[in-house]
Design an enzyme around this catalytic site. Structure first.
Site, PDB file in Angstrom:
ATOM      1  N   SER A 149      70.323  33.796 164.160  1.00 51.73           N
ATOM      2  CA  SER A 149      72.221  34.696 163.985  1.00 51.73           C
ATOM      3  C   SER A 149      73.162  34.172 164.628  1.00 51.73           C
ATOM      4  O   SER A 149      72.994  32.753 164.616  1.00 51.73           O
ATOM      5  CB  SER A 149      71.547  36.152 164.407  1.00 51.73           C
ATOM      6  OG  SER A 149      73.055  37.027 162.973  1.00 51.73           O
ATOM      7  N   GLU A 197      67.632  39.157 153.828  1.00 46.49           N
ATOM      8  CA  GLU A 197      68.923  39.102 155.000  1.00 46.49           C
ATOM      9  C   GLU A 197      69.166  40.620 155.004  1.00 46.49           C
ATOM     10  O   GLU A 197      69.683  40.969 155.872  1.00 46.49           O
ATOM     11  CB  GLU A 197      69.699  38.430 154.727  1.00 46.49           C
ATOM     12  CG  GLU A 197      68.904  36.853 155.707  1.00 46.49           C
ATOM     13  CD  GLU A 197      68.697  36.398 157.264  1.00 46.49           C
ATOM     14  OE1 GLU A 197      68.652  37.392 158.010  1.00 46.49           O
ATOM     15  OE2 GLU A 197      68.491  35.382 157.297  1.00 46.49           O
ATOM     16  N   HIS A 205      67.468  41.279 158.581  1.00 46.55           N
ATOM     17  CA  HIS A 205      68.105  40.011 159.282  1.00 46.55           C
ATOM     18  C   HIS A 205      67.204  40.927 160.327  1.00 46.55           C
ATOM     19  O   HIS A 205      67.000  41.396 160.744  1.00 46.55           O
ATOM     20  CB  HIS A 205      68.994  40.442 159.120  1.00 46.55           C
ATOM     21  CG  HIS A 205      69.980  38.979 160.050  1.00 46.55           C
ATOM     22  ND1 HIS A 205      70.054  38.351 159.918  1.00 46.55           N
ATOM     23  CD2 HIS A 205      70.792  39.431 161.114  1.00 46.55           C
ATOM     24  CE1 HIS A 205      70.992  37.676 161.060  1.00 46.55           C
ATOM     25  NE2 HIS A 205      71.191  38.342 162.021  1.00 46.55           N
TER      26      HIS A 205
END
Ligand SMILES: *[C@@H]1O[C@H](CO)[C@@H](O)[C@H](O)[C@H]1NC(C)=O
Ligand SMILES: *[C@@H]1O[C@H](CO)[C@@H](O)[C@H](O)[C@H]1NC(C)=O
Ligand SMILES: *[C@@H]1O[C@H](CO)[C@@H](O)[C@H](O)[C@H]1NC(C)=O
Ligand SMILES: *[C@@H]1O[C@H](CO)[C@@H](O)[C@H](O)[C@H]1NC(C)=O
Ligand SMILES: *[C@@H]1O[C@H](CO)[C@@H](O)[C@H](O)[C@H]1NC(C)=O
Ligand SMILES: *[C@@H]1O[C@H](CO)[C@@H](O)[C@H](O)[C@H]1NC(C)=O
Ligand SMILES: *[C@@H]1O[C@H](CO)[C@@H](O)[C@H](O)[C@H]1NC(C)=O
Ligand SMILES: *[C@@H]1O[C@H](CO)[C@@H](O)[C@H](O)[C@H]1NC(C)=O
Length: 558
Positions: free
Chosen positions: A206, A342, A455
């Site tokens: 990320s 995600e 995610h």
């Protein structure tokens, strides 16, 4: 009889050597870490909370990090440092305080004191939108058992790490400079912990992955690492870096809004230097609280304080797209990848009945209003509806939900990742670039099954959580890992550590084939599911669709 029973219990429940001290002398002084047994005959050495910079407090706030002071005597390195200041909730799962004095790193070494040849180093940069997180959330023990030295770091977050006036008052990117100084510390000291200073792989997820991607492009990070792994984030992601002329609010405007929010309004009117001086004089609590008020509605989904293009220090001297196409930065072998769903988390709270055609069209209209505000949002929205809804003949709520997840995932992760992959692969003679998609869902993941691989869901697999039942971080403690979970995690750790050792994630056909580097012709990628699948053309049509829009748009990605 009682005595014998007690002795028996003691012998069978407590390993003979629970832990002992290990002392290492670094350039700055002596550190006392801990040798922890991990089995009958196995152990590792951990050194936690090692200072790699002077505390960035007082006059050093909003300044580039300075080298740490030396100390005399032996410094205790058996505990994590405080986490960098972050808004409430950031330290909920870890039992750690927050403090501005937070620039420390942690080392997990299979054996700090052997004379065998040095091991590859894996240097982890945590995520959290550049506003939350800590190196302490990631336990390197399982990776270490595969013959690498793992380093995790803290870097300054939010305004303290990324406030920029775009001039000498506070050029910005201090959080990235913290990462670079930590890498320099590793270069100078990691051999003392049995790591090879010339064989460092940087990896992150990320915002940590965005950071890795930016470090690849930065002229200031060259020579500090030789491989990179990017999990769900690249320099072309809209949230990764502020790009001049493409934002609603520039980094300077965000700095000014923060100044006004915390009572530095007259300094805002005076000069950037006065603004930064005034902010330097505020308590951390006030700055954190003020950060809450600087966001504006429809702010392009970007953090108020994140890395920025600037030329004063020149960490990111130009728009990443220009740097990428020119082949600037470090020519290093890399892995980039995404998770298949995600953005599913964005829609977790909505009941299925929400996903009607009018609601889906309204979501898309809102999405384009935020991201394509300088263009014609309605035209873009119509194109997206045509591509993802109409031409697919969708009719059910479940299909509409899937489409929304796909649109959001593509824009936020898939498309920038593949575009960056393509820009890099196009440079003649560039080091190999691998591409993956993670599509596995933990057997007992508590989220609804339609959420798939959201995610961050690869993180426990990368760090071998199924092999560390007692502690990864609290978030994963309650997972009941299955043998399939362990297999997936074992696969990922093999790929990641093979890459760290050999520059090749599958040097020995570990995946029943060869995961070949990405090229524009073959577009190979690895799908990491319950098994490993080598395949081609990840989202090729969708990337083509977005490219046709992005090439004409004034938008933050691509
Ligand atoms: C989080 O940090 C704050 C500020 O240092 C502290 O008061 C609080 O106790 C911490 N929370 C936990 C769970 O450690
Ligand atoms: C490593 O080598 C040094 C110098 O040759 C020696 O003093 C030391 O005992 C060795 N350490 C180990 C763990 O073998
Ligand atoms: C700063 O300047 C603006 C515009 O001239 C004015 O409205 C505002 O009151 C000033 N703020 C302070 C604190 O002086
Ligand atoms: C702010 O600056 C003044 C004057 O320089 C100083 O006396 C005061 O202690 C500072 N406050 C903080 C919170 O640093
Ligand atoms: C936090 O910010 C809010 C909104 O700006 C303000 O009302 C409040 O007084 C601030 N609290 C502190 C402790 O600064
Ligand atoms: C980039 O790295 C590759 C090998 O990793 C090498 O073959 C190539 O010559 C390098 N390119 C440049 C321009 O240095
Ligand atoms: C890491 O995990 C191992 C295995 O579960 C555990 O023994 C150890 O205490 C953890 N280390 C840290 C620093 O959290
Ligand atoms: C894990 O297993 C235990 C015992 O079977 C059960 O009580 C618990 O609910 C399970 N947790 C999850 C997250 O599945």
């Amino acid at each position: 009889m009682t005595v014998v029973t007690v002795a028996f219990i003691v012998l069978t429940t407590i390993p003979l050597c629970v832990s002992e001290d290990v002392v290492v002398t670094t350039k700055n002084g002596e550190l006392r870490g801990r040798r922890v047994s991990t089995g009958q005959t196995s152990y590792l050495d951990t050194f936690l909370g090692i200072p790699f910079a002077a505390p960035p407090v007082g006059p050093l706030r909003f300044k580039a990090p300075q080298p740490p002071a030396s100390w005399t005597g032996t410094r205790d390195s058996t505990r994590f440092s405080a986490m960098c200041p972050q808004l409430a909730g950031g330290n909920k799962t870890l039992d750690l305080p927050i403090s501005e004095d937070c620039l420390y790193l942690n080392i997990y070494s299979p054996n700090a004191q052997t004379n065998d040849s040095l091991l590859p180093v894996m240097f982890w940069i945590h995520g959290g939108f550049y506003i939350v997180g800590s190196g302490a959330s990631f336990n390197g023990t399982a990776l270490t058992s595969r013959g690498v030295v793992v380093v995790t770091i803290n870097y300054r977050l939010g305004a303290l790490g990324f406030l920029s006036t775009l001039d000498a008052a506070s050029p910005g990117n201090n959080g990235l400079l913290d990462q670079i100084l930590a890498l320099k510390w590793v270069k100078d000291n990691i051999a003392l912990f049995h790591g090879d200073p010339n064989d460092v792989t940087i990896f992150g997820q990320s915002a940590g992955s965005g950071s890795v991607s930016l470090l690849r492009l930065s002229p200031l990070a060259q020579g500090l690492f030789s491989k990179a792994i990017m999990e769900s984030g690249v320099s072309l992601s809209h949230w990764a870096v502020a790009r001049p002329g493409k934002e609603i609010l520039s980094p300077l405007q965000y700095a000014q809004r923060l100044g006004t929010a915390v009572g530095c309004g007259s300094a805002v009117n005076q000069s950037n230097a006065a603004l930064v001086d005034c902010l330097r004089n505020m308590t951390v609590e006030r700055i954190l609280n003020g950060t809450n008020t600087v966001y504006i509605p429809n702010s392009q989904g970007v953090p108020a304080f994140n890395p920025t293009v600037e030329t004063v220090v020149g960490v990111i001297p130009e728009d990443p797209r220009i740097l990428l196409t020119r082949g600037s930065g470090s020519n290093v072998t890399s892995i980039r990848g995404i998770n298949s769903k995600e953005s599913a988390g964005v829609f977790l709270e909505q009941p299925l009945s929400y996903f009607t055609l009018p609601n889906v069209e309204a979501e898309i209209a809102q999405f384009t209003k935020i991201h394509f505000f300088r263009d014609n949002p309605v035209t873009v929205a119509n194109k997206i509806v045509a591509q993802y809804i109409t031409s697919q003949h969708l009719t059910t709520a479940k299909q509409y939900r899937e489409a929304l997840i796909q649109i959001n995932t593509d824009f936020t992760f898939t498309v920038p990742t593949i575009l960056e992959q393509q820009h890099t692969a196009m440079i003649p003679g560039h080091a190999p670039q691998y591409l993956y998609q993670f599509s596995y869902r933990a057997s007992h993941d508590p989220s609804p099954s339609w959420a798939g691989a959201m995610h961050s869901s690869e993180l426990p697999f990368v760090f071998g959580a199924p092999f560390m039942r007692d502690r990864f971080s609290d978030q994963y403690n309650h997972f009941n890992w299955t043998s399939e979970d362990s297999d997936v995690s074992g696969n990922m750790m093999t790929l990641w550590t093979s890459f760290a050792k050999d520059r090749n994630p599958s040097p020995h056909r570990v995946v029943g084939g060869i995961w070949a580097p990405y090229s524009l012709d073959s577009q190979d990628y690895l799908d990491i599911g319950s098994s490993l699948t080598i395949t081609t053309n990840l989202a090729t049509d969708r990337v083509k669709f977005w490219k046709s829009i992005l090439d004409k748009a004034q938008v933050l990605i691509g």
